[in-house]
Write a protein that holds these residues in place. Structure first.
Motif, PDB file in Angstrom:
ATOM      1  N   GLY A 136       6.136   0.142  -1.856  1.00 38.86           N
ATOM      2  CA  GLY A 136       4.851  -0.403  -2.293  1.00 38.86           C
ATOM      3  C   GLY A 136       4.099   0.499  -3.243  1.00 38.86           C
ATOM      4  N   ILE A 137       4.805   1.411  -3.943  1.00 43.29           N
ATOM      5  CA  ILE A 137       4.101   2.322  -4.859  1.00 43.29           C
ATOM      6  C   ILE A 137       3.617   1.557  -6.091  1.00 43.29           C
ATOM      7  CG2 ILE A 137       5.381   4.332  -4.056  1.00 43.29           C
ATOM      8  CD1 ILE A 137       7.044   4.182  -6.640  1.00 43.29           C
ATOM      9  N   GLY A 138       2.696   2.144  -6.800  1.00 48.44           N
ATOM     10  CA  GLY A 138       2.135   1.519  -7.992  1.00 48.44           C
ATOM     11  C   GLY A 138       0.737   2.033  -8.238  1.00 48.44           C
ATOM     12  N   GLU A 139       0.160   1.598  -9.347  1.00 53.40           N
ATOM     13  CA  GLU A 139      -1.178   2.085  -9.683  1.00 53.40           C
ATOM     14  C   GLU A 139      -2.200   1.601  -8.650  1.00 53.40           C
ATOM     15  OE1 GLU A 139      -1.913   0.583 -13.606  1.00 53.40           O
ATOM     16  OE2 GLU A 139      -0.753  -1.207 -13.165  1.00 53.40           O
ATOM     17  N   ARG A 140      -3.288   2.348  -8.550  1.00 53.94           N
ATOM     18  CA  ARG A 140      -4.353   2.097  -7.573  1.00 53.94           C
ATOM     19  C   ARG A 140      -3.776   2.024  -6.154  1.00 53.94           C
ATOM     20  NH1 ARG A 140      -4.812  -1.887 -11.083  1.00 53.94           N
ATOM     21  NH2 ARG A 140      -4.747  -3.476  -9.456  1.00 53.94           N
ATOM     22  N   ALA A 141      -3.914   0.873  -5.483  1.00 54.99           N
ATOM     23  CA  ALA A 141      -3.438   0.759  -4.098  1.00 54.99           C
ATOM     24  C   ALA A 141      -1.986   0.316  -4.008  1.00 54.99           C
ATOM     25  CB  ALA A 141      -4.325  -0.224  -3.326  1.00 54.99           C
ATOM     26  N   GLY A 142      -1.327   0.198  -5.149  1.00 56.78           N
ATOM     27  CA  GLY A 142       0.096  -0.106  -5.144  1.00 56.78           C
ATOM     28  C   GLY A 142       0.422  -1.576  -5.303  1.00 56.78           C
ATOM     29  N   ASN A 143       1.718  -1.876  -5.218  1.00 60.23           N
ATOM     30  CA  ASN A 143       2.256  -3.221  -5.417  1.00 60.23           C
ATOM     31  C   ASN A 143       2.797  -3.785  -4.108  1.00 60.23           C
ATOM     32  OD1 ASN A 143       2.098  -2.037  -8.083  1.00 60.23           O
ATOM     33  ND2 ASN A 143       3.448  -3.635  -8.801  1.00 60.23           N
ATOM     34  N   THR A 144       3.342  -4.973  -4.199  1.00 64.66           N
ATOM     35  CA  THR A 144       3.999  -5.583  -3.048  1.00 64.66           C
ATOM     36  C   THR A 144       5.160  -4.718  -2.590  1.00 64.66           C
ATOM     37  OG1 THR A 144       3.413  -7.808  -3.794  1.00 64.66           O
ATOM     38  CG2 THR A 144       5.224  -7.625  -2.227  1.00 64.66           C
ATOM     39  N   HIS A 198      -0.695  -7.202  -6.457  1.00 61.00           N
ATOM     40  CA  HIS A 198      -1.170  -5.839  -6.235  1.00 61.00           C
ATOM     41  C   HIS A 198      -1.911  -5.775  -4.905  1.00 61.00           C
ATOM     42  CE1 HIS A 198      -0.189  -3.654  -9.997  1.00 61.00           C
ATOM     43  NE2 HIS A 198      -0.001  -4.897 -10.410  1.00 61.00           N
ATOM     44  N   ASN A 199      -2.061  -4.563  -4.378  1.00 56.61           N
ATOM     45  CA  ASN A 199      -2.454  -4.379  -2.980  1.00 56.61           C
ATOM     46  C   ASN A 199      -3.872  -3.855  -2.815  1.00 56.61           C
ATOM     47  OD1 ASN A 199      -1.507  -4.681  -0.290  1.00 56.61           O
ATOM     48  ND2 ASN A 199      -1.335  -2.463  -0.086  1.00 56.61           N
ATOM     49  N   ASP A 200      -4.771  -4.173  -3.739  1.00 53.57           N
ATOM     50  CA  ASP A 200      -6.120  -3.609  -3.715  1.00 53.57           C
ATOM     51  C   ASP A 200      -6.879  -3.922  -2.422  1.00 53.57           C
ATOM     52  OD1 ASP A 200      -6.885  -2.724  -6.859  1.00 53.57           O
ATOM     53  OD2 ASP A 200      -5.250  -4.151  -6.625  1.00 53.57           O
ATOM     54  N   PHE A 201      -6.615  -5.060  -1.812  1.00 52.86           N
ATOM     55  CA  PHE A 201      -7.256  -5.412  -0.541  1.00 52.86           C
ATOM     56  C   PHE A 201      -6.256  -5.382   0.619  1.00 52.86           C
ATOM     57  CE2 PHE A 201     -10.242  -7.080  -3.610  1.00 52.86           C
ATOM     58  CZ  PHE A 201     -11.483  -6.829  -3.028  1.00 52.86           C
ATOM     59  N   GLY A 202      -5.102  -4.778   0.383  1.00 51.98           N
ATOM     60  CA  GLY A 202      -4.104  -4.687   1.439  1.00 51.98           C
ATOM     61  C   GLY A 202      -3.414  -5.998   1.754  1.00 51.98           C
ATOM     62  N   LEU A 203      -3.425  -6.950   0.807  1.00 50.90           N
ATOM     63  CA  LEU A 203      -2.895  -8.283   1.072  1.00 50.90           C
ATOM     64  C   LEU A 203      -1.671  -8.631   0.230  1.00 50.90           C
ATOM     65  CD1 LEU A 203      -6.289 -10.238   1.264  1.00 50.90           C
ATOM     66  CD2 LEU A 203      -4.798  -9.626   3.169  1.00 50.90           C
ATOM     67  N   ALA A 204      -1.098  -7.657  -0.466  1.00 52.30           N
ATOM     68  CA  ALA A 204      -0.014  -7.960  -1.402  1.00 52.30           C
ATOM     69  C   ALA A 204       1.168  -8.648  -0.726  1.00 52.30           C
ATOM     70  CB  ALA A 204       0.449  -6.688  -2.109  1.00 52.30           C
ATOM     71  N   VAL A 205       1.607  -8.119   0.406  1.00 50.01           N
ATOM     72  CA  VAL A 205       2.749  -8.720   1.092  1.00 50.01           C
ATOM     73  C   VAL A 205       2.392 -10.102   1.627  1.00 50.01           C
ATOM     74  CG1 VAL A 205       4.290  -8.521   3.084  1.00 50.01           C
ATOM     75  CG2 VAL A 205       3.841  -6.527   1.654  1.00 50.01           C
TER      76      VAL A 205
END
Length: 489
Positions: free
Chosen positions: A220-228, A193-200
């Motif tokens: 990269g859609i998904g709950e909160r800040a999204g997914n990978t 998940h991308n909460d800190f912008g580090l998913a990728v």
């Protein structure tokens, strides 16, 4: 190493706040995912609702190459619903952190392992492929996490997944965690998940640590800040990690990105990597000049790689090389002095805070070149009726090549009705309205309205603008102006 992709746009992606896909929208997205080479599609969560199950069934009825999965908790009732949907397998999600086991489930670690093992047994007894995903794995005790995986594998789990549920991994910690799991006897996948912008970044580090499968969502859609982000991961693997590969048809990435954006209503920020409208757009004179001479100067990849086209943006930062290139695209050839005058006029307009569109460029160029275009279409009369108990209806009278034409249309609102009255005429039929934007230039209910639209005919796209106190008149004015431009060629 060839990397497999489990795309969860239809499950985790649909958990984006405000997103709810229809069965037809889900089927379209699943079809495109299968076409572009995704190996595993998580079609939804069968336990959710009857409508969700119908959506999943429509997908499993297709003869897709991809393996179709449903999300499932380690509960018999969930698994039975998955079986009813005729999925190939389940993404069996089992919480493994103390926070989730004790505070959420109100159980113990031993009981959690027993629950997990029983669920895997039940799935395998009923012929399901099992990918066991450890929820909150990144905050779990490592020895317990590995114990859960080893138990699941011994009971027949086909794959296991590390879930960074709240996005707290870093590239270094991701690499370390997956390296420590690389001795497992089944493929290990990564769900970030991308909460800190580090998913990728974390996902790419997981591959270097030993993961052989990644979980992604389109855009990269998904709950909160999204997914990978699917597109960012796939293209990064293609261009930055030569030791890895995927089976994705990269040239079709932009198409599926637009499909998901339209279906979900979650539109892409302009500066988003790979698929954002500005990803291959250049305004700076230095950049445009470099790209024209050799695109590699300011582009890490060609736009054609991902199904895109390069754009040179008109604005005060544009240099003469980029401007000359754009003028040639519009079919205008100018000499050095004319080019400088057009460039100066654009900068003067932009310095006033005005967005410079293709229409503005055309007018400026026409003035400099002393060209007067005769418009084929002219608006003579426009009438619109609308109200809370009246279907918005419009009638128009236009002059086309000196011929008077009357037509009418209805719509969801007065602007829609007016545009529909025009669009149904033969001369407008091959032209698509692809963007519509409205700004109030001044304050108050008597504000001047600035309408900017984009129209497309074949491969040609033009911008047009209409400014009026009346939003309907401004919209129709912009629409007709754009169509006239398209019809000149």
């Amino acid at each position: 190493m060839n990397i497999k992709i489990l795309d969860t746009t239809l499950r985790d992606g649909e958990q984006t706040p405000g997103v709810s896909l229809t069965p037809l929208e889900k089927l379209r997205i699943a079809t495109k995912l299968d076409e572009i080479g995704v190996e595993y599609i998580e079609a939804g969560s069968a336990i959710t609702s009857e409508g969700e199950r119908e959506s999943i069934k429509q997908i499993t009825k297709q003869d897709f190459k991809a393996e179709i999965l449903s999300f499932s908790r380690p509960l018999t009732v969930d698994i039975d619903y998955c079986l009813d949907c005729d999925v190939d397998g389940v993404n069996l999600v089992v919480p493994t952190s103390e926070l989730h086991i004790h505070d959420k489930l109100k159980t113990t670690s031993d009981k959690l392992i027993e629950l997990s093992n029983n669920a895997v047994d039940y799935c395998k007894d009923h012929g399901l492929i099992v990918e066991l995903s450890a929820e909150d794995a990144s905050r779990s005790d490592f020895n317990f996490l590995k114990d859960v995986y080893l138990n699941a594998i011994s009971h027949g789990a086909d794959r296991v997944c590390v879930c960074d549920t709240v996005g707290i991994l870093t590239p270094d910690s991701s690499f370390e965690l997956f390296s420590k799991l690389s001795d497992l006897s089944v493929p290990v996948s990564c769900h970030c998940h991308n909460d800190f912008g580090l998913a990728v970044a974390n996902t790419l580090s997981a591959l270097k640590g030993g993961a052989s499968e990644i979980h992604t969502t389109i855009n990269g859609i998904g709950e909160r800040a999204g997914n990978t982000s699917f597109e960012e991961c796939v293209v990064s693997i293609e261009r930055l990690l030569p030791e890895f590969s995927t089976n994705v048809k990269i040239s079709e990435i932009y198409d599926i990105s637009k499909l998901v954006a339209r279906s979900t209503g979650v539109y892409i920020q302009p500066n988003k990597a790979i698929v954002g409208e500005n990803a291959f757009a250049h305004e700076s004179g230095i950049h445009a000049d470099g790209v024209i001479k050799n695109s590699a100067t300011y582009e890490a990849m060609t736009p054609e790689l991902v199904g895109r086209k390069r754009k040179f943006i008109i604005g005060k930062h544009m240099g003469t090389h980029g401007l000359d290139n754009r003028l040639k695209e519009l079919g205008l050839n100018v000499d050095e002095n004319q080019l400088k005058q057009i460039c100066d006029d654009i900068k003067e307009l932009a310095d006033k805070g005005k967005t410079v569109t293709d229409v503005d460029l055309q007018v400026i160029a026409d003035n400099v070149l002393q060209i007067n275009h005769e418009d084929r279409i002219k608006l003579d009369e426009l009438t619109v009726v609308s109200g809370n108990k009246v279907m918005p209806t419009s009638s128009v009278k236009i002059i086309v090549d000196d011929e008077e034409i009357l037509n009418a249309g209805v719509g969801l609102g007065p602007v829609d009705a007016a545009i529909n009255a025009l669009k149904s005429l033969d001369i407008f039929k091959d032209i698509d309205l692809i963007e519509y934007h409205v700004d109030a230039i001044t304050g108050g209910t008597d504000a001047f309205i600035d309408v900017i639209i984009k129209l497309q005919k074949g491969n040609k796209v033009v911008s047009a603008r209409g400014t009026e106190a009346d939003i309907i008149n401004a919209s129709v004015k912009a629409y007709i102006a754009g169509v006239n431009r398209l019809l000149r060629d």
